[in-house]
Design an enzyme around this catalytic site. Structure first.
Site, PDB file in Angstrom:
ATOM      1  N   ASN A   1       4.068  -1.269  -8.249  1.00  7.10           N
ATOM      2  CA  ASN A   1       2.744  -1.498  -7.651  1.00  7.10           C
ATOM      3  C   ASN A   1       2.852  -1.570  -6.137  1.00  7.10           C
ATOM      4  O   ASN A   1       3.832  -2.071  -5.581  1.00  7.10           O
ATOM      5  CB  ASN A   1       2.054  -2.735  -8.251  1.00  7.10           C
TER       6      ASN A   1
ATOM      7  N   ASN B   1      -2.443  -3.764  -1.150  1.00  6.24           N
ATOM      8  CA  ASN B   1      -3.093  -3.524   0.128  1.00  6.24           C
ATOM      9  C   ASN B   1      -3.940  -4.739   0.478  1.00  6.24           C
ATOM     10  O   ASN B   1      -4.515  -5.365  -0.427  1.00  6.24           O
ATOM     11  CB  ASN B   1      -3.986  -2.267   0.003  1.00  6.24           C
ATOM     12  N   ALA B   2      -4.047  -5.046   1.779  1.00  8.42           N
ATOM     13  CA  ALA B   2      -4.871  -6.184   2.216  1.00  8.42           C
ATOM     14  C   ALA B   2      -6.316  -6.003   1.760  1.00  8.42           C
ATOM     15  O   ALA B   2      -7.018  -6.986   1.483  1.00  8.42           O
ATOM     16  CB  ALA B   2      -4.802  -6.325   3.734  1.00  8.42           C
TER      17      ALA B   2
ATOM     18  N   GLU C   1       1.930   1.838 -12.928  1.00  7.08           N
ATOM     19  CA  GLU C   1       1.806   2.945 -13.886  1.00  7.08           C
ATOM     20  C   GLU C   1       1.226   4.183 -13.211  1.00  7.08           C
ATOM     21  O   GLU C   1       1.696   5.307 -13.411  1.00  7.08           O
ATOM     22  CB  GLU C   1       0.897   2.545 -15.060  1.00  7.08           C
TER      23      GLU C   1
ATOM     24  N   CYS D   1      -3.629  -1.890 -17.207  1.00  6.56           N
ATOM     25  CA  CYS D   1      -5.053  -2.162 -16.961  1.00  6.56           C
ATOM     26  C   CYS D   1      -5.889  -0.974 -17.433  1.00  6.56           C
ATOM     27  O   CYS D   1      -5.359   0.105 -17.744  1.00  6.56           O
ATOM     28  CB  CYS D   1      -5.288  -2.450 -15.479  1.00  6.56           C
TER      29      CYS D   1
ATOM     30  N   CYS E   1      -5.412   2.354 -15.516  1.00  5.57           N
ATOM     31  CA  CYS E   1      -4.135   3.020 -15.842  1.00  5.57           C
ATOM     32  C   CYS E   1      -4.197   3.646 -17.229  1.00  5.57           C
ATOM     33  O   CYS E   1      -3.669   4.736 -17.457  1.00  5.57           O
ATOM     34  CB  CYS E   1      -2.972   2.038 -15.739  1.00  5.57           C
TER      35      CYS E   1
HETATM   36  N1  THU Z   1      -0.463  -4.377 -11.965  1.00  8.69           N
HETATM   37  C1  THU Z   1       0.269  -3.266 -12.284  1.00  8.69           C
HETATM   38  O1  THU Z   1       0.926  -2.660 -11.427  1.00  8.69           O
HETATM   39  N2  THU Z   1       0.255  -2.859 -13.570  1.00  8.69           N
HETATM   40  C2  THU Z   1      -0.369  -3.496 -14.595  1.00  8.69           C
HETATM   41  O2  THU Z   1      -0.281  -3.050 -15.725  1.00  8.69           O
HETATM   42  C3  THU Z   1      -1.152  -4.698 -14.323  1.00  8.69           C
HETATM   43  C4  THU Z   1      -1.267  -5.105 -12.903  1.00  8.69           C
HETATM   44  C5  THU Z   1      -0.417  -4.849 -10.574  1.00  8.69           C
HETATM   45  C6  THU Z   1      -1.681  -4.706  -9.792  1.00  8.69           C
HETATM   46  C7  THU Z   1      -1.487  -5.790  -8.750  1.00  8.69           C
HETATM   47  O3  THU Z   1      -0.682  -5.262  -7.700  1.00  8.69           O
HETATM   48  C8  THU Z   1      -0.683  -6.856  -9.463  1.00  8.69           C
HETATM   49  O4  THU Z   1      -0.101  -6.219 -10.573  1.00  8.69           O
HETATM   50  C9  THU Z   1      -1.504  -8.035  -9.918  1.00  8.69           C
HETATM   51  O5  THU Z   1      -2.592  -7.624 -10.650  1.00  8.69           O
END
Ligand code: THU
Length: 169
Positions: free
Chosen positions: A68, A71-72, A81, A118, A121
């Site tokens: 992941n 970003n601000a 993903e 999520c 994704c």
């Molecule tokens: N996040 C992912 O990268 N994948 C997921 O399946 C769930 C959430 C990230 C998004 C954000 O950067 C952090 O996790 C918290 O939500």
């Protein structure tokens, strides 16, 4: 009232998720999870402190990993993903993504339970399944349990895809 005119129907949906532990996986599955876990270390997750890593096995046996990138301006960040899958599709447009692993790390530890992708994704993974005409196997890692999902369709019932878009109404 319309429901007096005919009996209402009910649709019941069910999802198959195989639950196991890391030690029960085969070597390539373990490797994919190991690469997803490694990728957590390179996540840019300074706002959530929730590092997610993902690894994709391509048909040519190459493994692509990503994480992941926050970003601000929160919505401008992107999940592990999508970072990984969209990179794989852009770098290797002719290689089918056949299997994907996802792991998450927070507060000095990998999560006990698997984390699940999520909604956004799931939609992007569905597009890849439709594009490459294959189900993408998904391994969701947790220290205590691993979930195995044979297709994102199991996590996204009644999905919107190319068939709906092209359907004449
Ligand atoms: N996040 C992912 O990268 N994948 C997921 O399946 C769930 C959430 C990230 C998004 C954000 O950067 C952090 O996790 C918290 O939500």
């Amino acid at each position: 009232m319309y429901h007096k005119l005919r009996p209402m129907e009910q649709i019941n949906l069910s999802t198959k998720i195989v639950v196991c532990v890391y030690e029960e996986l085969n070597e390539i599955e373990k490797k994919l999870i190991d690469v997803a876990k490694e990728a957590c270390q390179r996540a840019y997750a300074i706002y959530s402190n929730f590092q997610v890593g993902s690894a994709i096995l391509l048909e040519n046996k190459e493994i692509i990993s990503g994480n992941n990138q926050e970003n601000a301006a929160f919505p401008s960040g992107i999940c592990a993903e999508r970072t990984t899958l969209l990179y794989a599709n852009s770098r290797y447009p002719d290689e089918k993504p056949v299997m994907m692993a996802i792991a998450a790390h927070t507060n000095d530890s990998f999560t006990d339970q698997p984390i699940t992708p999520c909604g956004a994704c799931r939609q992007v993974i569905l597009e890849a399944e439709n594009r490459y005409k294959i189900p993408i196997r998904i391994l969701l890692y947790g220290k205590n349990q691993v979930y195995i999902i044979e297709s994102i369709k199991d996590l996204l019932p009644l999905s919107f895809g190319e068939l709906q878009l092209n359907a004449s109404v």
